[in-house]
Scaffold this motif. Structure first.
Motif, PDB file in Angstrom:
ATOM      1  N   TRP A 199      54.355  40.778  13.366  1.00 49.84           N
ATOM      2  CA  TRP A 199      53.214  39.951  13.758  1.00 49.84           C
ATOM      3  C   TRP A 199      52.862  40.166  15.226  1.00 49.84           C
ATOM      4  O   TRP A 199      51.683  40.186  15.590  1.00 49.84           O
ATOM      5  N   ALA A 200      53.881  40.318  16.069  1.00 52.13           N
ATOM      6  CA  ALA A 200      53.616  40.557  17.496  1.00 52.13           C
ATOM      7  C   ALA A 200      52.878  41.883  17.699  1.00 52.13           C
ATOM      8  O   ALA A 200      51.912  41.959  18.462  1.00 52.13           O
ATOM      9  N   VAL A 201      53.326  42.921  17.002  1.00 53.15           N
ATOM     10  CA  VAL A 201      52.652  44.213  17.115  1.00 53.15           C
ATOM     11  C   VAL A 201      51.225  44.120  16.592  1.00 53.15           C
ATOM     12  O   VAL A 201      50.298  44.669  17.190  1.00 53.15           O
ATOM     13  N   ALA A 202      51.050  43.410  15.476  1.00 49.63           N
ATOM     14  CA  ALA A 202      49.699  43.235  14.933  1.00 49.63           C
ATOM     15  C   ALA A 202      48.806  42.513  15.940  1.00 49.63           C
ATOM     16  O   ALA A 202      47.658  42.921  16.168  1.00 49.63           O
ATOM     17  N   ALA A 203      49.319  41.455  16.548  1.00 51.89           N
ATOM     18  CA  ALA A 203      48.532  40.711  17.536  1.00 51.89           C
ATOM     19  C   ALA A 203      48.182  41.584  18.734  1.00 51.89           C
ATOM     20  O   ALA A 203      47.049  41.570  19.220  1.00 51.89           O
ATOM     21  N   ILE A 204      49.151  42.355  19.201  1.00 47.77           N
ATOM     22  CA  ILE A 204      48.885  43.263  20.326  1.00 47.77           C
ATOM     23  C   ILE A 204      47.822  44.283  19.932  1.00 47.77           C
ATOM     24  O   ILE A 204      46.885  44.545  20.687  1.00 47.77           O
ATOM     25  N   GLY A 205      47.970  44.848  18.743  1.00 49.37           N
ATOM     26  CA  GLY A 205      47.001  45.839  18.284  1.00 49.37           C
ATOM     27  C   GLY A 205      45.613  45.256  18.131  1.00 49.37           C
ATOM     28  O   GLY A 205      44.623  45.864  18.532  1.00 49.37           O
ATOM     29  N   ILE A 206      45.544  44.063  17.562  1.00 51.04           N
ATOM     30  CA  ILE A 206      44.248  43.439  17.303  1.00 51.04           C
ATOM     31  C   ILE A 206      43.598  42.964  18.600  1.00 51.04           C
ATOM     32  O   ILE A 206      42.407  43.158  18.812  1.00 51.04           O
ATOM     33  N   LEU A 207      44.379  42.367  19.492  1.00 49.86           N
ATOM     34  CA  LEU A 207      43.805  41.756  20.689  1.00 49.86           C
ATOM     35  C   LEU A 207      43.754  42.653  21.920  1.00 49.86           C
ATOM     36  O   LEU A 207      42.855  42.539  22.729  1.00 49.86           O
ATOM     37  N   GLY A 208      44.739  43.504  22.085  1.00 48.31           N
ATOM     38  CA  GLY A 208      44.744  44.234  23.344  1.00 48.31           C
ATOM     39  C   GLY A 208      45.396  45.590  23.287  1.00 48.31           C
ATOM     40  O   GLY A 208      45.930  46.055  24.286  1.00 48.31           O
ATOM     41  N   GLY A 209      45.381  46.209  22.145  1.00 52.63           N
ATOM     42  CA  GLY A 209      46.065  47.483  21.984  1.00 52.63           C
ATOM     43  C   GLY A 209      45.574  48.584  22.898  1.00 52.63           C
ATOM     44  O   GLY A 209      46.367  49.358  23.425  1.00 52.63           O
ATOM     45  N   ARG A 210      44.305  48.659  23.097  1.00 52.38           N
ATOM     46  CA  ARG A 210      43.782  49.744  23.939  1.00 52.38           C
ATOM     47  C   ARG A 210      44.268  49.638  25.381  1.00 52.38           C
ATOM     48  O   ARG A 210      44.622  50.640  26.000  1.00 52.38           O
ATOM     49  N   ALA A 211      44.304  48.426  25.901  1.00 56.98           N
ATOM     50  CA  ALA A 211      44.771  48.247  27.280  1.00 56.98           C
ATOM     51  C   ALA A 211      46.249  48.622  27.402  1.00 56.98           C
ATOM     52  O   ALA A 211      46.658  49.282  28.361  1.00 56.98           O
ATOM     53  N   LEU A 212      47.072  48.231  26.420  1.00 60.10           N
ATOM     54  CA  LEU A 212      48.496  48.561  26.447  1.00 60.10           C
ATOM     55  C   LEU A 212      48.699  50.072  26.389  1.00 60.10           C
ATOM     56  O   LEU A 212      49.493  50.631  27.137  1.00 60.10           O
ATOM     57  N   MET A 213      47.977  50.727  25.493  1.00 52.73           N
ATOM     58  CA  MET A 213      48.156  52.168  25.328  1.00 52.73           C
ATOM     59  C   MET A 213      47.725  52.946  26.572  1.00 52.73           C
ATOM     60  O   MET A 213      48.191  54.040  26.816  1.00 52.73           O
ATOM     61  N   ARG A 214      46.832  52.361  27.382  1.00 53.76           N
ATOM     62  CA  ARG A 214      46.454  53.005  28.647  1.00 53.76           C
ATOM     63  C   ARG A 214      47.561  52.884  29.682  1.00 53.76           C
ATOM     64  O   ARG A 214      47.704  53.729  30.546  1.00 53.76           O
ATOM     65  N   ARG A 215      48.352  51.815  29.608  1.00 49.33           N
ATOM     66  CA  ARG A 215      49.393  51.572  30.606  1.00 49.33           C
ATOM     67  C   ARG A 215      50.760  52.152  30.209  1.00 49.33           C
ATOM     68  O   ARG A 215      51.524  52.561  31.060  1.00 49.33           O
ATOM     69  N   VAL A 216      51.084  52.097  28.924  1.00 48.54           N
ATOM     70  CA  VAL A 216      52.389  52.581  28.453  1.00 48.54           C
ATOM     71  C   VAL A 216      52.147  53.733  27.486  1.00 48.54           C
ATOM     72  O   VAL A 216      51.528  53.541  26.449  1.00 48.54           O
ATOM     73  N   PRO A 217      52.615  54.916  27.834  1.00 48.45           N
ATOM     74  CA  PRO A 217      52.394  56.060  26.945  1.00 48.45           C
ATOM     75  C   PRO A 217      53.053  55.857  25.582  1.00 48.45           C
ATOM     76  O   PRO A 217      54.205  55.426  25.490  1.00 48.45           O
ATOM     77  N   LEU A 218      52.306  56.140  24.536  1.00 47.58           N
ATOM     78  CA  LEU A 218      52.789  56.001  23.175  1.00 47.58           C
ATOM     79  C   LEU A 218      54.037  56.851  22.956  1.00 47.58           C
ATOM     80  O   LEU A 218      54.970  56.442  22.274  1.00 47.58           O
ATOM     81  N   ARG A 219      54.093  58.005  23.560  1.00 46.90           N
ATOM     82  CA  ARG A 219      55.240  58.898  23.425  1.00 46.90           C
ATOM     83  C   ARG A 219      56.505  58.227  23.971  1.00 46.90           C
ATOM     84  O   ARG A 219      57.579  58.343  23.390  1.00 46.90           O
ATOM     85  N   LEU A 220      56.389  57.484  25.077  1.00 46.58           N
ATOM     86  CA  LEU A 220      57.542  56.783  25.644  1.00 46.58           C
ATOM     87  C   LEU A 220      58.031  55.688  24.699  1.00 46.58           C
ATOM     88  O   LEU A 220      59.238  55.554  24.459  1.00 46.58           O
ATOM     89  N   ILE A 221      57.110  54.920  24.136  1.00 48.74           N
ATOM     90  CA  ILE A 221      57.481  53.865  23.198  1.00 48.74           C
ATOM     91  C   ILE A 221      58.195  54.470  21.992  1.00 48.74           C
ATOM     92  O   ILE A 221      59.222  53.959  21.530  1.00 48.74           O
ATOM     93  N   THR A 222      57.665  55.582  21.492  1.00 52.54           N
ATOM     94  CA  THR A 222      58.263  56.254  20.344  1.00 52.54           C
ATOM     95  C   THR A 222      59.669  56.734  20.663  1.00 52.54           C
ATOM     96  O   THR A 222      60.594  56.578  19.858  1.00 52.54           O
ATOM     97  N   ARG A 223      59.859  57.304  21.826  1.00 50.47           N
ATOM     98  CA  ARG A 223      61.186  57.809  22.213  1.00 50.47           C
ATOM     99  C   ARG A 223      62.198  56.675  22.375  1.00 50.47           C
ATOM    100  O   ARG A 223      63.359  56.822  22.007  1.00 50.47           O
ATOM    101  N   ILE A 224      61.776  55.567  22.931  1.00 49.99           N
ATOM    102  CA  ILE A 224      62.678  54.418  23.081  1.00 49.99           C
ATOM    103  C   ILE A 224      63.097  53.908  21.700  1.00 49.99           C
ATOM    104  O   ILE A 224      64.278  53.652  21.445  1.00 49.99           O
ATOM    105  N   ALA A 225      62.133  53.779  20.788  1.00 49.76           N
ATOM    106  CA  ALA A 225      62.448  53.317  19.429  1.00 49.76           C
ATOM    107  C   ALA A 225      63.396  54.286  18.737  1.00 49.76           C
ATOM    108  O   ALA A 225      64.358  53.873  18.083  1.00 49.76           O
ATOM    109  N   ALA A 226      63.161  55.591  18.895  1.00 49.13           N
ATOM    110  CA  ALA A 226      64.037  56.593  18.278  1.00 49.13           C
ATOM    111  C   ALA A 226      65.441  56.533  18.869  1.00 49.13           C
ATOM    112  O   ALA A 226      66.433  56.678  18.145  1.00 49.13           O
ATOM    113  N   ALA A 227      65.551  56.303  20.178  1.00 50.64           N
ATOM    114  CA  ALA A 227      66.870  56.212  20.822  1.00 50.64           C
ATOM    115  C   ALA A 227      67.645  55.000  20.298  1.00 50.64           C
ATOM    116  O   ALA A 227      68.853  55.098  20.020  1.00 50.64           O
TER     117      ALA A 227
END
Length: 193
Positions: free
Chosen positions: A149-177
């Motif tokens: 639900w938190a990810v959905a809310a972020i995506g729906i309300l402010g996903g574009r701003a987050l993706m500009r500040r935090v690279p998607l590749r970094l988030i993916t690597r942290i999750a994989a680690a």
């Protein structure tokens, strides 16, 4: 018995794995086209269904002998980490606009999109693994559904701003680690246990 630690671990793992997922991007697209609250209700309901299915599957896995279960869970976590690292950045551009923007049409569109897109998805498999690993379905379910639900809310309300500040590749690597660490931990338990 509810465990805040299990819920927090589940929240963190599922949240990090879902952030770069296509459904977060689908929520972002739906949120830019329709009323955010309508979209969220549909998406949240679909995620609740998926968590319930994952918890049921994880409870069945929990019936296996402990060593076999730890081996399966470890291998699934490692496989999930591998899949996360291999996935490509892709936007969900193929979302159809309902003819009207009533609550039921928009929420229904969000529900169906997520229900279909998430079925058998990595986070659903991870939730089942966590349910089997911790044998605490309530804590895992709460952590997983709140993360989704938190990810959905972020995506729906402010996903574009987050993706500009935090690279998607970094988030993916942290999750994989994190998933790799959980996988190795489960395999070590299988070998030493």
């Amino acid at each position: 018995m509810f465990s805040f630690t299990v819920a927090a671990v589940t929240f963190g793992v599922v949240f990090l794995a879902e952030l770069p997922d296509k459904t977060a991007l689908a929520g972002l697209v739906l949120g830019t086209r329709y009323r955010a609250s309508y979209v969220f209700v549909g998406v949240a309901a679909a995620f609740a269904v998926h968590v319930a299915l994952a918890i049921a599957a994880g409870s069945l896995l929990g019936l296996l002998p402990q060593r076999l279960l730890a081996t399966i869970v470890g291998l699934l976590f490692l496989g999930g980490a591998f899949l996360l690292l291999r996935q490509k950045d892709e936007a969900e551009d193929d979302v159809r606009k309902p003819s009207d923007q009533s609550f039921w049409k928009v929420a229904g569109s969000g529900f169906m999109l997520i229900l279909i897109a998430e079925f058998g998805d990595l986070t659903q498999i991870m939730t089942a693994n966590l349910a089997a690993r911790y044998d605490n379905p309530v804590s895992v379910a709460l952590g997983a559904v709140l993360a989704l639900w938190a990810v959905a809310a972020i995506g729906i309300l402010g996903g574009r701003a987050l993706m500009r500040r935090v690279p998607l590749r970094l988030i993916t690597r942290i999750a994989a680690a994190v998933m790799t660490a959980l996988g190795v931990w489960s395999l070590v338990e299988a070998i030493t246990g």
